[in-house]
Every structure is written in structure tokens, then in C-alpha cells.
Design a protein around this motif. Structure first.
Motif, PDB file in Angstrom:
ATOM      1  N   LYS A 191       0.764  -1.227  -0.034  1.00 22.24           N
ATOM      2  CA  LYS A 191      -0.051  -0.164   0.033  1.00 22.24           C
ATOM      3  C   LYS A 191       0.882   1.405   0.133  1.00 22.24           C
ATOM      4  CE  LYS A 191      -3.622   2.340   2.484  1.00 22.24           C
ATOM      5  NZ  LYS A 191      -4.765   2.148   3.769  1.00 22.24           N
ATOM      6  N   GLY A 192       1.933   1.210   0.799  1.00 20.17           N
ATOM      7  CA  GLY A 192       2.932   2.274   0.945  1.00 20.17           C
ATOM      8  C   GLY A 192       3.725   2.602  -0.661  1.00 20.17           C
ATOM      9  N   PHE A 193       3.923   1.395  -0.996  1.00 25.88           N
ATOM     10  CA  PHE A 193       4.559   1.577  -2.418  1.00 25.88           C
ATOM     11  C   PHE A 193       3.727   2.161  -3.485  1.00 25.88           C
ATOM     12  CE2 PHE A 193       5.385  -0.510  -6.556  1.00 25.88           C
ATOM     13  CZ  PHE A 193       6.735   0.137  -6.709  1.00 25.88           C
ATOM     14  N   LEU A 194       2.402   1.824  -3.514  1.00 24.77           N
ATOM     15  CA  LEU A 194       1.447   2.399  -4.376  1.00 24.77           C
ATOM     16  C   LEU A 194       1.156   3.700  -4.173  1.00 24.77           C
ATOM     17  CD1 LEU A 194      -1.234  -0.570  -4.688  1.00 24.77           C
ATOM     18  CD2 LEU A 194       0.427   0.081  -6.458  1.00 24.77           C
ATOM     19  N   GLU A 195       1.208   4.074  -3.061  1.00 21.94           N
ATOM     20  CA  GLU A 195       0.960   5.549  -2.470  1.00 21.94           C
ATOM     21  C   GLU A 195       2.187   6.202  -3.016  1.00 21.94           C
ATOM     22  OE1 GLU A 195       0.119   5.446   1.584  1.00 21.94           O
ATOM     23  OE2 GLU A 195      -1.973   4.917   1.422  1.00 21.94           O
ATOM     24  N   GLN A 196       3.455   5.875  -2.984  1.00 20.45           N
ATOM     25  CA  GLN A 196       4.546   6.496  -3.399  1.00 20.45           C
ATOM     26  C   GLN A 196       4.871   6.782  -4.669  1.00 20.45           C
ATOM     27  OE1 GLN A 196       8.241   5.428  -1.377  1.00 20.45           O
ATOM     28  NE2 GLN A 196       7.464   5.698   0.828  1.00 20.45           N
ATOM     29  N   ILE A 197       4.601   5.627  -5.491  1.00 16.27           N
ATOM     30  CA  ILE A 197       4.762   5.642  -6.908  1.00 16.27           C
ATOM     31  C   ILE A 197       3.593   6.647  -7.691  1.00 16.27           C
ATOM     32  CG2 ILE A 197       6.244   3.849  -7.163  1.00 16.27           C
ATOM     33  CD1 ILE A 197       3.788   2.300  -8.162  1.00 16.27           C
ATOM     34  N   ASP A 198       2.245   6.407  -7.106  1.00 15.07           N
ATOM     35  CA  ASP A 198       1.266   7.235  -7.671  1.00 15.07           C
ATOM     36  C   ASP A 198       1.176   7.115  -9.138  1.00 15.07           C
ATOM     37  OD1 ASP A 198      -0.795   8.864  -7.497  1.00 15.07           O
ATOM     38  OD2 ASP A 198       0.136  10.955  -7.899  1.00 15.07           O
ATOM     39  N   SER A 199       0.941   5.836  -9.535  1.00 22.75           N
ATOM     40  CA  SER A 199       0.835   5.563 -11.036  1.00 22.75           C
ATOM     41  C   SER A 199      -0.337   4.696 -11.330  1.00 22.75           C
ATOM     42  CB  SER A 199       2.042   4.643 -11.437  1.00 22.75           C
ATOM     43  OG  SER A 199       1.833   3.863 -12.617  1.00 22.75           O
ATOM     44  N   ALA A 200      -1.002   5.057 -12.316  1.00 22.05           N
ATOM     45  CA  ALA A 200      -2.229   4.810 -12.729  1.00 22.05           C
ATOM     46  C   ALA A 200      -2.083   3.288 -13.484  1.00 22.05           C
ATOM     47  CB  ALA A 200      -3.202   5.453 -13.483  1.00 22.05           C
ATOM     48  N   ASP A 201      -0.752   2.962 -13.901  1.00 18.01           N
ATOM     49  CA  ASP A 201      -0.411   1.746 -14.391  1.00 18.01           C
ATOM     50  C   ASP A 201      -0.261   0.588 -13.587  1.00 18.01           C
ATOM     51  OD1 ASP A 201      -0.686   2.785 -16.957  1.00 18.01           O
ATOM     52  OD2 ASP A 201       1.451   3.431 -17.223  1.00 18.01           O
ATOM     53  N   MET A 202       0.137   0.794 -12.239  1.00 15.06           N
ATOM     54  CA  MET A 202       0.300  -0.253 -11.327  1.00 15.06           C
ATOM     55  C   MET A 202      -1.051  -0.310 -10.466  1.00 15.06           C
ATOM     56  SD  MET A 202       3.588  -0.793 -11.807  1.00 15.06           S
ATOM     57  CE  MET A 202       4.364  -1.389 -10.385  1.00 15.06           C
ATOM     58  N   ILE A 203      -1.268  -1.841 -10.290  1.00 15.07           N
ATOM     59  CA  ILE A 203      -2.385  -2.255  -9.734  1.00 15.07           C
ATOM     60  C   ILE A 203      -2.070  -3.442  -8.700  1.00 15.07           C
ATOM     61  CG2 ILE A 203      -3.229  -3.778 -11.587  1.00 15.07           C
ATOM     62  CD1 ILE A 203      -6.316  -2.855 -10.673  1.00 15.07           C
ATOM     63  N   GLN A 204      -2.682  -3.420  -7.517  1.00 14.30           N
ATOM     64  CA  GLN A 204      -2.648  -4.567  -6.758  1.00 14.30           C
ATOM     65  C   GLN A 204      -3.416  -5.880  -7.320  1.00 14.30           C
ATOM     66  OE1 GLN A 204      -2.443  -3.637  -2.338  1.00 14.30           O
ATOM     67  NE2 GLN A 204      -1.918  -5.777  -1.955  1.00 14.30           N
ATOM     68  N   CYS A 205      -2.902  -6.839  -7.239  1.00 12.54           N
ATOM     69  CA  CYS A 205      -3.814  -8.026  -7.829  1.00 12.54           C
ATOM     70  C   CYS A 205      -3.945  -9.196  -6.740  1.00 12.54           C
ATOM     71  CB  CYS A 205      -3.289  -8.797  -9.121  1.00 12.54           C
ATOM     72  SG  CYS A 205      -1.589  -9.218  -9.092  1.00 12.54           S
ATOM     73  N   SER A 206      -3.268  -9.000  -5.886  1.00 14.08           N
ATOM     74  CA  SER A 206      -3.372  -9.956  -4.382  1.00 14.08           C
ATOM     75  C   SER A 206      -2.651  -9.547  -3.550  1.00 14.08           C
ATOM     76  CB  SER A 206      -2.760 -11.281  -4.796  1.00 14.08           C
ATOM     77  OG  SER A 206      -1.253 -11.428  -4.992  1.00 14.08           O
ATOM     78  N   ARG A 207      -2.856 -10.157  -2.105  1.00 12.35           N
ATOM     79  CA  ARG A 207      -2.319  -9.626  -0.956  1.00 12.35           C
ATOM     80  C   ARG A 207      -0.788  -9.354  -1.094  1.00 12.35           C
ATOM     81  NH1 ARG A 207      -1.701 -13.421   4.184  1.00 12.35           N
ATOM     82  NH2 ARG A 207       0.129 -13.909   3.032  1.00 12.35           N
TER      83      ARG A 207
END
Length: 78
Positions: free
Chosen positions: A19-35
Motif C-alpha cells: 500500500k505504501g509503495f502504491l501511494e509513493q509511486i502514484d501511478s495509474a499503471d500499477m495495480i494490486q492483484c493479490s495480498r
């Protein structure tokens, strides 16, 4: 956390949640697909929602879609 590149190199990042990684990169191309997995949508070849599998381009493999993330993946690839 390990980050795998398209060249199949691995980078290790300590003390950072997905979650922290996704917030830092702020990219619409990255998506979490599992835990424990985040993918770059650019590398997706096919999404099979029924069987909960994402096939990656260029023989990079397959990634399972977590039950909790199924709706997010479906919405991202419509």
C-alpha cells in the motif's frame, strides 16, 4: 518487498508495504492483484477473471488474482 523488472532482475526494498509503495509511486499503471503482488498493467497480456489468472506478456509468467482484488482487476481491464 521484492520488485521484479522486465529483465527479471530483483530489487529488494525493506520496510515498505505494498500500500505504501502504491501511494509513493502514484501511478495509474500499477495495480494490486493479490495480498502480496502488484503488477504493471503495461505487461498484461490477458486477464481471466473466472479462473483468477493474469497472463503477462513476453513469457514473464502468470499471476493469481486474489479473491479480494477480483473486482478491482475487472474494473481496471474493462
Amino acid at each position: 518487498m521484492n520488485i521484479y523488472t522486465k529483465n527479471k532482475d530483483a530489487l529488494s526494498v525493506s520496510y515498505l508495504t505494498l500500500k505504501g509503495f502504491l501511494e509513493q509511486i502514484d501511478s495509474a499503471d500499477m495495480i494490486q492483484c493479490s495480498r502480496n503482488r502488484i503488477i504493471d498493467k503495461v505487461f498484461v497480456h490477458n486477464v481471466d477473471i473466472t479462473n483468477r489468472i493474469i497472463q503477462l506478456k513476453g513469457g514473464l509468467g502468470r499471476v493469481e488474482i486474489g479473491e479480494k482484488y477480483k473486482k478491482d482487476i475487472r474494473d481496471a481491464f474493462q
